[in-house]
Design a protein around this motif. Structure first.
Motif, PDB file in Angstrom:
ATOM      1  N   ILE A 264       0.810  -1.222   0.000  1.00 29.53           N
ATOM      2  CA  ILE A 264       0.000   0.000   0.000  1.00 29.53           C
ATOM      3  C   ILE A 264       0.846   1.276   0.000  1.00 29.53           C
ATOM      4  N   GLN A 275      -9.547   3.367  -1.735  1.00 29.73           N
ATOM      5  CA  GLN A 275      -9.654   2.788  -0.416  1.00 29.73           C
ATOM      6  C   GLN A 275     -11.053   3.032   0.093  1.00 29.73           C
ATOM      7  N   GLY A 317      -3.631   0.246   5.697  1.00 33.83           N
ATOM      8  CA  GLY A 317      -4.729   0.503   4.771  1.00 33.83           C
ATOM      9  C   GLY A 317      -5.782   1.437   5.331  1.00 33.83           C
ATOM     10  N   SER A 490     -11.242  -2.086   6.228  1.00 32.96           N
ATOM     11  CA  SER A 490     -11.352  -1.296   5.004  1.00 32.96           C
ATOM     12  C   SER A 490     -10.773  -2.120   3.870  1.00 32.96           C
ATOM     13  N   ASN A 492      -8.534  -1.988   0.317  1.00 30.03           N
ATOM     14  CA  ASN A 492      -7.596  -1.169  -0.443  1.00 30.03           C
ATOM     15  C   ASN A 492      -7.379  -1.821  -1.788  1.00 30.03           C
TER      16      ASN A 492
END
Lengths: 523, 306, 305
Positions: A264, A275, A317, A490, A492
């Motif tokens: 990332i 994201q 992330g 989350s 990414n």
């Protein structure tokens, strides 16, 4: 030796010359599914890979809009009768299967009966337990499938009777287990009706190829009631390694990829990087009966001594550190609940609990299932407790299956788990910790909590609902402190600049029907 | 067996071995790495679980010679502690398989007849199967949680740290597979030596079979046995690291070289040091054993193939 | 000869039966059932599933079902891939592994044997030393390390060869080479020592005395006499390729039997584990059978047990 050297140089040159880089021919989307869907039988399958594929092949009575509100899909409209215990769905006149036959109400009845039929042995049968007699049929107490509270009033009208009023029932009908099924197909090919030669679907795509453990190919469904997809193919590969996936994205073999955490930082400034927060929470749970964490003071001390602000750095992330359980975006989310990082207070609590010397604390074990992220998180937590409280926690990891067995039989003092939304309603989170909840491994039982959660599920006024969730979450997060939320999930990912309308929604689902490939740029 | 008056076979072999440079280099490396494993606590610059969240995923620097992992732990220290697990598994399982194989082979060779035939058929079958396949099957069927819980109920959670159930289970699986080579070898030697004059003499003098076995037969099989063992150890290291790499062997947070390589694979593209150094440790150790084994074979059992 | 073949077939069947029985009982002592999953289901649901797969029956009864199915070459539905029969999975994955294994074998034999021949002919010269050194390296490098290195350089860095997937022939290069390395090294050592042995035999001198040399000597006289031990290592080679396929297929995401086996073990997918093990057993028994026949064929003096 020289000969070998020459030969290998030659081979290398030939390779370098002839290896073509795969540019998207302009009509397809290629994506990595990570694992093989164990089955595409939407009554039986349970895992996320199958759901990702089925989301694009099938549609049910309702589907989500961008804000995760249920909107009409195969059902054109619905009525709610008898104070919410009866729903009547009106099917869309243009709703057709991919062989051109209209979708009939009877096909929902068949599917739902098949789901709860004990012979099907469907793991998700409990999704329909709100429907009258579903639980009784599934447990074998009622043998007659026709007793299930769902009926076809005519070809285009479906009536559903519920056990109690449920404000979010149209949300449940977005889920795959409620999709219609073709009796003729399943009876003719009981073992192979989900293979591409036979499978019929109602969604924007049809399945044209399934090379098991390798790839799936979807093409537009000519009989879909909505607008035709702009792309001619969706290819799902099954590679279980994110770094490899990323390289294939870079070489142009994939149009979209999820990222391994370590990658990332290098891609953050890329315009292709995206994201998105996901409705899901990672937490550490306590077994409230196991000493020394049977003492709420000890549990609070442990909850206060983990510095959650490091998680975004470790996981890279933008995961949001969490002290509360219900994620942002849902009614009932309240970031103020739970305990902030406060090692000083934690030490005092520990002293209060009778352990001024943390070395005297009985041994605590934390178990997790072996997976890179879990290992990172648990080792981090272990180090935090060591540094901030002086407590040594033993880590034990196990295979997923063994881990689950352990949780169900005799959970140790602490373990890790995560909860992803099955449907976007706080009820899906709150019910996890009901006294008799199958996923409540804390051994925590509270009548007060159960009452609050049940009232909230049937409360139509959002304001009052929010208040009920505030009260109930305060019980499990602060008063009893039966678990430690760590962060909200989350996703990414990278999307090629020529691929448009490709985004995950907040449930982590990806819909390809509006996707477009356009090399000239612009929308 | 021709008896030489001037130099014993052992002395001759040793002098041949000493001249073999790659074998001596291998031996040196093995001694070094074994000492490092034993004295890991004193040698490693950091503890294997000490985190420094300020330097996560750093490449080699002068305070972290081989760089750090995703939680800021020193890779060098982890490899040093990893040597403990990897080598302990290799040495102990070879030891167990030595015991198992010696007894099996000696009984088979000494008793002979139908039993010998039967035992050797079993050995043939086990031998023809890929080690890794059998190890996976046995390892998967051992109840590790049962072992762990047994330790816990004994009130010895510390024991888990010392004799981790994961490691124990893998150890059992590896031992149950590697005895075959040893068993076959010992049987062959027993069959050969029991025909020798001095054994016949011992029998005539009324020695017990067990005494004959331990006094006469086994000491004479020592040479080939050592060669076989030297080749078993790298095979076990290879098996352990491969299993751990594909996720069916030792599991994190225990750090064997294989598990280190496994967690490093995810970082292959951006932080290759995380997989490079553990792989190098595995490779060099196996290489050292293979060099030593080749040297020993040339020195003590010429003409004999693996 | 017929008697030999028949007795070997009988022996092979016994081995396959023994292997399947042992696997069955090993797998049934595994902790953690195949149907434990993240979200706990009401007990009635678990009961339904267990009844469907006979898991509610006593073990000896399950064993009975299993052996009778086995005799009919039916392994039943997979636990994990619930709509698929195990035999269908095998039918799909076995050819993939075979194809990859075949190319690996071709690479291994062509590089290994030729390196072995050349180094025997140049005994103790530079080529010989280097090739011995390389073959020791080849035996010492774990398959996953080699595969990782190849992926790193050709995939991630140079980006000229794909690090995964099987779209066209370029995708086979890295996995086939990784898989071939260890057998190639093994063959190089073996063919070298075997050829050296032949070279020391008196007939070679007499042939040389007749003025035969060079390629003619090697191909006409030496190979014929020294390759029989090489042929007979087919068994160990296949075992090496099987072991290699576990790792290589997993690393390169190749939909072959090895990768299925690994996932089946972590999924507790008993029918699949047992079926794959049996396929391996049959394969190995078959190879050893062929090797025995080759032995008998090449060297009639060999009396088989």
């Amino acid at each position: 030796m020289k000969i070998y050297f020459k030969i290998s140089v030659l081979i290398l040159l030939i390779l370098a010359g002839c290896v073509k880089r795969n540019r998207n021919p302009g009509d397809r989307v290629r994506y990595n599914l990570l694992t093989e869907p164990p089955s595409l039988d939407w009554s039986i399958t349970t895992d996320s890979a199958s759901i990702e594929v089925l989301d694009n092949l099938m549609e049910g009575l309702t589907r989500y809009d961008e804000n995760l509100k249920p909107i009409p899909a195969l059902a054109e409209s619905w009525e709610i009768l008898d104070n919410g215990t009866k729903y009547i769905f009106h099917l869309r006149p243009g709703a057709k299967w991919s062989d051109g036959k209209p979708v009939l109400a009877e096909e929902f009845v068949y599917s739902w009966q098949r789901l709860v039929n004990p012979e099907t042995a469907a793991e998700y049968a409990y999704f329909l337990y709100p429907v009258r007699n579903a639980r009784e049929i599934n447990s074998g107490a009622i043998k007659d499938l026709n007793q299930l509270g769902v009926r076809a009033l005519d070809d285009r009208t479906l009536e559903v009777e519920l056990v109690q009023p449920l404000v979010y029932f149209p949300v449940i009908t977005t889920f795959m287990v409620t999709f219609p099924e073709r009796r003729d197909l399943i009876e003719k090919y009981p073992d192979s009706w989900t293979e591409p030669e036979h499978l019929l679907t109602t969604g924007p795509f049809i399945l044209t190829k399934w090379h098991h453990e390798y790839k799936l190919i979807l093409e537009p469904n000519p009989h879909y009631y909505g607008p035709k997809p702009a792309i001619n193919q969706v290819i799902f590969y099954m590679m279980n390694e994110r770094t490899t996936e990323l390289t294939l994205y870079d070489t142009g073999d994939l149009d979209l990829c999820q990222m391994p955490p370590a990658a990332i930082p290098s891609y953050r400034s890329s315009p292709e990087y995206r994201q998105k927060p996901i409705l899901g929470t990672y937490y550490l749970g306590f077994n409230v009966l196991k000493p020394p964490v049977d003492n709420p003071l000890v549990r609070r001390a442990l909850a206060m001594s983990i510095d959650r602000s490091k998680f975004p750095e470790i996981l890279k992330g933008d995961q949001v550190p969490a002290t509360s359980f219900i994620p942002p975006g849902l009614v009932g989310h309240n970031p103020k609940l739970g305990f902030e990082f406060n090692p000083q207070k934690a030490k005092e609590l520990l002293a209060q609990a009778g352990y001024p010397d943390p070395k005297k604390l009985p041994a605590i074990t934390l178990i997790f299932n072996n997976q890179d992220v879990n290992q990172l998180i648990c080792e981090y937590a272990q180090a935090q407790w060591q540094n901030n409280l002086g407590i040594t926690v033993y880590l034990r990891n196990m295979e997923w299956k063994v881990f689950l067995k352990e949780l169900q039989l005799d959970p140790p003092a602490i373990w890790r788990l995560g909860w992803y939304a099955d449907f976007p309603d706080p009820d899906n989170f709150a019910t996890v910790f009901l006294s008799e909840g199958g996923n409540n491994h804390t051994r925590f039982k509270s009548k007060e909590y159960d009452d609050l959660v049940t009232r909230a599920a049937f409360e139509p006024d959002p304001q009052k609902r929010q208040e009920l969730y505030h009260q109930s979450q305060k019980i499990i997060l602060e008063d009893a402190c039966i678990f430690i939320p760590l962060y909200f999930y989350s996703v990414n990912y990278l999307v090629k600049p020529y691929a448009h309308n490709l985004d995950f929604n907040a449930m982590g689902h990806l819909y390809f029907k509006d996707a477009r490939i356009d090399f000239r740029g612009g929308k | 067996m021709p008896k030489l008056k001037s130099k014993s076979p052992l002395e001759m072999g040793l002098s041949r071995l000493r001249k073999n440079k790659s074998a001596m280099a291998g031996l040196g490396f093995i001694i070094l790495i074994t000492l490092v494993a034993i004295f890991a606590r004193g040698i490693a610059p950091f503890g294997y679980e000490v985190q420094d969240t300020k330097v996560m995923l750093s490449g080699p620097t002068h305070s972290y010679w081989l760089g750090t992992d995703e939680l800021g732990r020193d890779l060098l220290s982890r490899i040093i502690y990893g040597a403990r697990i990897s080598l302990a598994v290799a040495y102990f399982s070879t030891l167990f398989s030595l015991l198992l194989g010696t007894v099996y082979g000696a009984v088979s060779g000494y008793v002979g007849g139908k039993l010998d035939n039967f035992l050797m058929r079993i050995a043939d079958v086990v031998y023809s199967f890929p080690d890794l396949l059998l190890i996976i099957l046995i390892n998967a069927s051992i109840d590790r949680e049962g072992l762990a819980n047994a330790f816990l109920h004994l009130g010895l959670p510390g024991l888990i740290k010392l004799v981790n159930p994961e490691v124990l289970s893998l150890l059992i699986a590896l031992s149950l597979v590697s005895w075959v080579n040893i068993g076959r070898l010992v049987r062959g030697e027993v069959l050969r030596i029991r025909e020798e004059k001095f054994v016949e003499a011992a029998v005539a003098l009324g020695s017990k079979p067990s005494a004959i076995l331990f006094k006469h037969i086994l000491p004479n099989t020592l040479g080939p046995l050592i060669v076989t063992l030297t080749f078993r150890i790298p095979a076990v290291i290879l098996a352990e690291s491969t299993l751990s790499f594909i996720g069916l062997g030792i599991q994190p947070p225990l750090a064997s070289w294989g598990t280190l390589a496994n967690s490093g694979f995810a970082h292959l593209r951006f932080h290759p040091h995380l997989i490079l150094f553990p792989s190098l440790a595995i490779f060099l150790t196996i290489l050292a054993f293979n060099f030593l084994g080749d040297g020993l074979r040339d020195a003590f059992a010429p003409g004999r193939d693996k | 000869m017929t008697r030999l073949v028949l007795s070997r077939i009988f022996y092979g069947l016994i081995v396959v039966w023994a292997v399947s029985t042992i696997t069955f009982f090993l797998m049934h002592s595994v902790p953690g059932g195949p149907f434990d999953s993240e979200k706990k289901f009401p007990p009635e649901i678990l009961k339904n599933i267990q009844a469907k797969y006979h898991l509610d029956q006593p073990v000896w009864k399950q064993y009975g079902f299993y052996i009778s199915d086995l005799a009919r070459l039916q392994f039943g539905p997979s636990f994990k891939y619930r709509n698929r029969q195990v035999e269908d999975i095998l039918a799909q994955t076995f050819p993939v592994s075979m194809f990859l294994g075949f190319w690996a074998l071709v690479i291994a034999v062509s590089f290994g044997v030729s390196a072995g021949i050349v180094s025997a002919l140049r005994h103790n010269q530079a080529f010989d030393r280097i090739s011995i050194f390389l073959s020791t390296l080849g035996i010492s490098v774990p398959g996953f390390v080699l595969a990782t290195l190849l992926i790193y350089f050709f995939g991630h860095r140079l980006k000229i060869l794909p690090p995964a997937l099987l779209e066209d022939w370029t995708h086979y290069i890295l996995p086939a080479c990784s898989l071939a390395a260890a057998p190639a090294a093994y063959l190089a050592r073996l063919s070298r020592s075997s050829l050296l042995e032949t070279l020391s035999k008196p007939f070679v001198q007499s042939v040389q005395a007749k003025g035969v040399s060079g390629a003619r000597l090697v191909f006409r006289h030496l190979l014929k006499n020294s390759l029989s031990p090489v042929v007979t290592v087919l068994g160990p080679l296949v075992a090496m390729l099987i072991t290699g396929s576990f790792v290589i297929e997993k690393i390169f995401s190749i939909p072959g039997m090895g990768r299925y086996f690994i996932t089946a073990v972590s999924n507790r997918d008993y029918p699949l584990i047992m079926a794959v093990t049996i396929v391996y057993a049959v394969l190995i028994v078959l190879m050893n059978f062929l090797v025995d026949l080759t032995y008998a064929f090449l060297d009639p003096r060999v009396r088989l047990r």
